[in-house]
Design an enzyme around this catalytic site. Sequence first.
Site, PDB file in Angstrom:
ATOM      1  N   LYS A  15      51.526  80.119  43.302  1.00  0.00           N
ATOM      2  CA  LYS A  15      50.239  79.810  43.947  1.00  0.00           C
ATOM      3  C   LYS A  15      50.436  79.855  45.450  1.00  0.00           C
ATOM      4  O   LYS A  15      51.538  79.698  45.973  1.00  0.00           O
ATOM      5  CB  LYS A  15      49.723  78.430  43.521  1.00  0.00           C
ATOM      6  CG  LYS A  15      50.623  77.234  43.873  1.00  0.00           C
ATOM      7  CD  LYS A  15      50.495  76.749  45.291  1.00  0.00           C
ATOM      8  CE  LYS A  15      51.456  75.594  45.578  1.00  0.00           C
ATOM      9  NZ  LYS A  15      51.525  75.264  47.039  1.00  0.00           N
ATOM     10  N   GLY A 108      58.115  75.571  40.178  1.00  0.00           N
ATOM     11  CA  GLY A 108      58.540  74.566  39.203  1.00  0.00           C
ATOM     12  C   GLY A 108      57.361  73.913  38.508  1.00  0.00           C
ATOM     13  O   GLY A 108      57.388  73.683  37.291  1.00  0.00           O
ATOM     14  N   SER A 110      54.374  75.256  38.092  1.00  0.00           N
ATOM     15  CA  SER A 110      53.780  76.266  37.220  1.00  0.00           C
ATOM     16  C   SER A 110      54.561  76.389  35.917  1.00  0.00           C
ATOM     17  O   SER A 110      53.980  76.488  34.828  1.00  0.00           O
ATOM     18  CB  SER A 110      53.733  77.612  37.941  1.00  0.00           C
ATOM     19  OG  SER A 110      53.049  78.587  37.183  1.00  0.00           O
ATOM     20  N   ASP A 142      51.398  69.075  41.722  1.00  0.00           N
ATOM     21  CA  ASP A 142      50.799  70.406  41.592  1.00  0.00           C
ATOM     22  C   ASP A 142      50.602  70.834  40.143  1.00  0.00           C
ATOM     23  O   ASP A 142      49.894  71.816  39.886  1.00  0.00           O
ATOM     24  CB  ASP A 142      51.664  71.462  42.291  1.00  0.00           C
ATOM     25  CG  ASP A 142      51.448  71.509  43.795  1.00  0.00           C
ATOM     26  OD1 ASP A 142      50.456  70.919  44.277  1.00  0.00           O
ATOM     27  OD2 ASP A 142      52.264  72.132  44.492  1.00  0.00           O
TER      28      ASP A 142
END
Length: 300
Positions: A15, A108, A110, A142
């Site tokens: 991202k 990580g 993701s 995230d």
Amino acid sequence: MGNVDRSLLLHPPAKVNLILKIFDRLSNGYHALWSFMQTIGVSDELTVRVTNAFEGIRLDCSEKTLSPPTGNLVYRAADLVLRRAGVAVGVDLKLVKGIPVEAGLGGGSSDAAATIMGLNRLLGLNWTNGEMAALGQTLGSDVPFFMEAPTAVVHGWGQRIIPKTLEGVRWIVLVNPGFPINTGQAFRRLDEVRRTVPPMPEALESVERASSVSWSGILARMENDFEAVLFADYPVLADIKNTLSEMGAEGALLSGSGATVFGVFREQAEALRAKGAFAGTPKYQVAVGPSLQRGVLEEP
């Protein structure tokens, strides 16, 4: 427990933060943030396999500098799923890294999100995105974003996700200078340097209210609060941004807390030419990919 699919090959995407604003530290220790995040077609490769015999969790990772298997976010995500679901199966995980580590690209997170979503499907758990995001939140701020990817506004410490539609496709050039920047250290440096915390810009409130946003609208608002302090500490990052702009990027920015800088290009050919500008610096990791318009488990 469903047994239709026993194995999945996934491509957890990187991202970029097209906008990243950092506000005050919260009572839980995290900083409040506001970010417009977009996944791109640069990814890791993750194979998730479930076996009927209970053999525990096994992880084979191509990046040997990462934590031991039990400390890896992929392993921890699988362990959380099995414990939360109360199932006794074996899980084999194979992770081939294509996203640089500690690079501001969410690799990580993701990977962890893809593990949760993949096991949700393989085990027939039928958890909602919200349920999976709540589980992923315990692994990293995230992780929930990737449950709602490809495009979203992210609030707070990452727990509030507002999916968006970003109209059209752009080509993104990622340039990593070959060294990591620790996220915690980046926040500490920002706190040391910044005397006041600015309020939420009104222009971002309009972005939040809109369900669909144009690339031109986002490009006009691209900014990252980490740039001022990190560019002073690592001048090479500013050099990379300038080079991307000189090569015709519509916008260029630090992603997350770095160290990756990215450029946004209208055409693939332009992006590939920009990639070539960094060919003389072998330590750089440079990749090109389109902005994505699908989630991790959706077909291309």
